[in-house]
Design a protein around this motif. Structure first.
Motif, short mmCIF file in Angstrom:
data_model
loop_
_atom_site.label_atom_id
_atom_site.label_comp_id
_atom_site.label_asym_id
_atom_site.label_seq_id
_atom_site.Cartn_x
_atom_site.Cartn_y
_atom_site.Cartn_z
N ASN A 297 0.83 -1.20 0.00
CA ASN A 297 0.00 0.00 0.00
C ASN A 297 0.87 1.25 0.00
OD1 ASN A 297 -1.89 2.12 0.78
ND2 ASN A 297 -3.28 0.44 1.28
N LEU A 298 0.40 2.28 -0.70
CA LEU A 298 1.15 3.53 -0.78
C LEU A 298 1.31 4.18 0.59
CD1 LEU A 298 2.47 5.74 -2.52
CD2 LEU A 298 0.19 6.72 -2.86
N THR A 299 0.33 3.99 1.46
CA THR A 299 0.41 4.55 2.80
C THR A 299 1.64 4.05 3.55
OG1 THR A 299 -2.01 4.67 2.90
CG2 THR A 299 -0.83 4.82 4.98
N PHE A 300 1.93 2.77 3.43
CA PHE A 300 3.09 2.19 4.13
C PHE A 300 4.41 2.71 3.55
CE2 PHE A 300 -0.14 -1.23 4.75
CZ PHE A 300 -0.30 -1.04 6.12
N LYS A 301 4.44 3.04 2.28
CA LYS A 301 5.66 3.60 1.69
C LYS A 301 5.95 4.98 2.27
CE LYS A 301 5.09 0.99 -2.59
NZ LYS A 301 4.91 1.04 -4.06
N TYR A 302 4.90 5.77 2.47
CA TYR A 302 5.09 7.07 3.12
C TYR A 302 5.53 6.89 4.57
CZ TYR A 302 2.95 9.62 -0.78
OH TYR A 302 2.68 10.18 -2.00
N LEU A 303 4.95 5.92 5.26
CA LEU A 303 5.33 5.67 6.65
C LEU A 303 6.78 5.20 6.75
CD1 LEU A 303 2.10 3.93 8.01
CD2 LEU A 303 2.80 6.31 8.29
N ARG A 304 7.26 4.50 5.74
CA ARG A 304 8.65 4.08 5.72
C ARG A 304 9.58 5.30 5.63
NH1 ARG A 304 10.01 0.77 0.64
NH2 ARG A 304 8.08 -0.25 1.33
N LEU A 305 9.21 6.27 4.83
CA LEU A 305 10.01 7.49 4.72
C LEU A 305 9.98 8.28 6.02
CD1 LEU A 305 9.05 8.72 1.13
CD2 LEU A 305 11.22 7.73 1.86
N ILE A 306 8.83 8.32 6.69
CA ILE A 306 8.74 9.01 7.98
C ILE A 306 9.65 8.36 9.00
CG2 ILE A 306 7.18 9.51 9.91
CD1 ILE A 306 4.95 9.94 7.92
N ALA A 307 9.69 7.03 9.00
CA ALA A 307 10.58 6.32 9.92
C ALA A 307 12.05 6.62 9.63
CB ALA A 307 10.32 4.81 9.84
N PHE A 308 12.37 6.73 8.35
CA PHE A 308 13.76 7.06 7.97
C PHE A 308 14.14 8.46 8.45
CE2 PHE A 308 16.54 9.11 4.78
CZ PHE A 308 17.69 8.34 4.98
N VAL A 309 13.25 9.42 8.26
CA VAL A 309 13.52 10.80 8.72
C VAL A 309 13.61 10.85 10.24
CG1 VAL A 309 12.59 13.15 8.78
CG2 VAL A 309 12.49 11.83 6.66
N ASP A 310 12.76 10.10 10.93
CA ASP A 310 12.80 10.08 12.40
C ASP A 310 14.11 9.48 12.91
OD1 ASP A 310 10.35 11.26 12.52
OD2 ASP A 310 9.24 9.43 12.94
N CYS A 311 14.66 8.50 12.20
CA CYS A 311 15.96 7.94 12.59
C CYS A 311 17.05 9.00 12.55
CB CYS A 311 16.32 6.78 11.66
SG CYS A 311 15.39 5.26 11.93
N ILE A 312 17.06 9.78 11.49
CA ILE A 312 18.06 10.85 11.38
C ILE A 312 17.87 11.88 12.50
CG2 ILE A 312 18.94 12.69 9.90
CD1 ILE A 312 18.13 11.03 7.51
N THR A 313 16.63 12.24 12.77
CA THR A 313 16.35 13.22 13.82
C THR A 313 16.82 12.73 15.18
OG1 THR A 313 14.41 14.00 12.58
CG2 THR A 313 14.56 14.62 14.90
N CYS A 314 16.54 11.46 15.49
CA CYS A 314 16.96 10.90 16.79
C CYS A 314 18.48 10.90 16.93
CB CYS A 314 16.41 9.48 16.94
SG CYS A 314 14.62 9.41 17.18
N ILE A 315 19.20 10.61 15.84
CA ILE A 315 20.66 10.63 15.88
C ILE A 315 21.17 12.04 16.15
CG2 ILE A 315 22.75 10.26 14.52
CD1 ILE A 315 21.29 7.98 13.10
N LEU A 316 20.62 13.02 15.43
CA LEU A 316 21.05 14.40 15.59
C LEU A 316 20.78 14.92 17.00
CD1 LEU A 316 19.75 15.89 12.21
CD2 LEU A 316 22.13 15.47 12.83
N VAL A 317 19.61 14.62 17.53
CA VAL A 317 19.25 15.11 18.87
C VAL A 317 20.09 14.41 19.94
CG1 VAL A 317 17.38 15.31 20.55
CG2 VAL A 317 16.92 15.71 18.13
N PHE A 318 20.37 13.13 19.76
CA PHE A 318 21.18 12.40 20.74
C PHE A 318 22.59 13.01 20.84
CE2 PHE A 318 24.28 9.03 21.66
CZ PHE A 318 23.87 8.69 22.93
N ILE A 319 23.22 13.25 19.70
CA ILE A 319 24.56 13.85 19.72
C ILE A 319 24.50 15.25 20.31
CG2 ILE A 319 26.51 14.56 18.28
CD1 ILE A 319 25.74 12.39 16.31
#
Length: 420
Positions: free
Chosen positions: A80-102
């Motif tokens: 489903n297209l919805t899950f593809k968008y959610l995959r991108l959101i998870a990818f962006v959230d990973c980057i955000t968590c790394i930046l905030v942790f450092i």
């Protein structure tokens, strides 16, 4: 995460009064300048506790959970297209968590040397502040896009193929990533590492043009998307309620038909030869007895009877029970996906709406007051919590996510046992 708030709370308040020791080999001018430099970073004690001991573990937890989201949504079953968008959101959230942790580790611990302090301020100026603003804006636009996609899917399903064609999907993704990058590129030029390795404003940040640009950027990348997201959420909720009522009214007759026992009546009809062939006719008890009598009266139990010309033999229809099962499963998946998006966007709004009031000079005129810093701590903690809460929403409201996640865990455990 609204990094204007974090940045403001970082450069204000109290320090640890650590000074750099100089050696006798340095010149008198350099020695005097270094003696006047303070190695410590300035922050309040409550900020030190929250950012270092609460937000840092939350960042690591959010990173792990979003990596799990990426692995699960990468499965082939999520077409489903919805899950593809959610995959991108998870990818962006990973980057955000790394930046905030450092950021939490480097800006809320004691630097021991002037070079150590330089690295911390350099990371804040050249990495965290511009990149975290980019990922936050991408997150806003992606969440808005997936909510609109789900709204179109349930409210105007006939228009989805046209509105979400392949070319338009790629164009939407380009806008979701390129527009935040272009809008936040100026953040690389706002701050610099100044004297004594302290944070310093550039000449661009002191202009009126940058102030107006910041307000316009906040309206385009936060205020307008949040307003659209609120409206989309209300429409999704109303659509789900209407669909539930319609599904319940449609489900009752289907269940009654599916549970109705079948009567098989054998009718003797003439064959091509002189013998008798029997053709089973399936009738439901829910039909009236008069209809059954009429059908039986058209055929004689004698081999001499003939079949009227108007009656033709038909193949058995698709089993109603199997149709009901497939329809129910499909409707259940769509409802789960829609309800999940409602919860996801609602939780996201809970973290983003307080950010609107935290924008400098909007509600808090003086960002140096303790009240602003305490509010910034609460808002930043709330927003970070939304990044890691997505996993629990997925696993609570999506049975497909539960099944794939369980299979992935079983495979990992099986491989671990085999390696031992």
């Amino acid at each position: 995460m609204n990094n204007n708030i974090i940045l403001s709370s970082t450069v204000l308040s109290v320090d640890y009064n650590l000074t750099l020791k100089t050696t006798s080999t340095t010149t008198i001018g350099i020695s005097n300048s270094i003696k006047n430099c303070n190695v410590s970073l300035q922050y309040k004690f409550i900020e030190h506790i929250v950012y270092l001991y609460i937000m840092s573990p939350l960042c690591l937890t959010g990173l792990v959970l979003n990596v799990i989201n990426l692995i699960v949504f990468s499965d082939r079953s999520f077409k489903n297209l919805t899950f593809k968008y959610l995959r991108l959101i998870a990818f962006v959230d990973c980057i955000t968590c790394i930046l905030v942790f450092i950021y939490c580790i480097t800006n809320y611990t004691r630097p021991h040397t002037l070079n150590d302090k330089y690295f911390r301020i350099w990371y804040l100026v050249n990495v965290y502040f511009p990149l975290a603003n980019i990922t936050a804006a991408c997150n806003v636009l992606l969440t808005l896009t997936v909510t609109i996609e789900r709204l179109v899917s349930v409210r105007w399903p006939m228009e989805k193929q046209r509105l979400f064609s392949t070319n338009r999907i790629y164009l939407t993704l380009i806008v979701c990533f390129l527009f935040p990058i272009l809008a936040n590129s100026i953040n690389f030029l706002v701050y610099t590492v100044g004297e004594c390795n302290n944070l310093a404003l550039t000449s661009i940040a002191r202009t009126k043009g940058y102030e107006y640009f910041g307000m316009c950027k906040e309206i385009l990348l936060r205020f307008i998307p949040i307003c659209i997201l609120i409206c989309s959420n209300f429409l999704l909720l109303s659509t789900v309620r209407a669909a539930n009522k319609k599904f319940k009214s449609y489900k009752k007759p289907l269940q009654s038909i599916a549970k109705t026992p079948i009567i098989t009546t054998t009718i003797c009809v003439p064959s091509v030869g002189n013998g008798c062939d029997t053709t089973p006719i399936s009738k439901y008890l829910s039909e009236s007895q008069s209809q059954t009598d009429t059908l039986l009266s058209r055929s004689s139990f004698s081999c001499e009877s003939t079949i009227p010309i108007g009656i033709k033999r038909k193949r058995p229809s698709f089993p109603i029970r199997l149709f009901h099962k497939m329809y129910s499963k499909k409707q259940q998946q769509e409802r789960q996906l829609t309800i999940m998006l409602v919860w996801l966007s609602t939780l996201y709004l809970c973290g983003q709406i307080p950010m609107l009031f935290a924008y400098p000079n909007f509600v808090f005129k003086d960002t140096s007051k303790p009240s602003y810093k305490y509010y910034a701590v609460v808002v930043n903690l709330l927003e970070l919590t939304t990044y890691l809460a997505n996993f629990f929403i997925y696993i609570r409201f999506t049975s497909q996510f539960q099944q794939v996640f369980r299979i992935k865990i079983q495979r990992i455990l099986f491989c671990f046992k085999n390696n031992q």
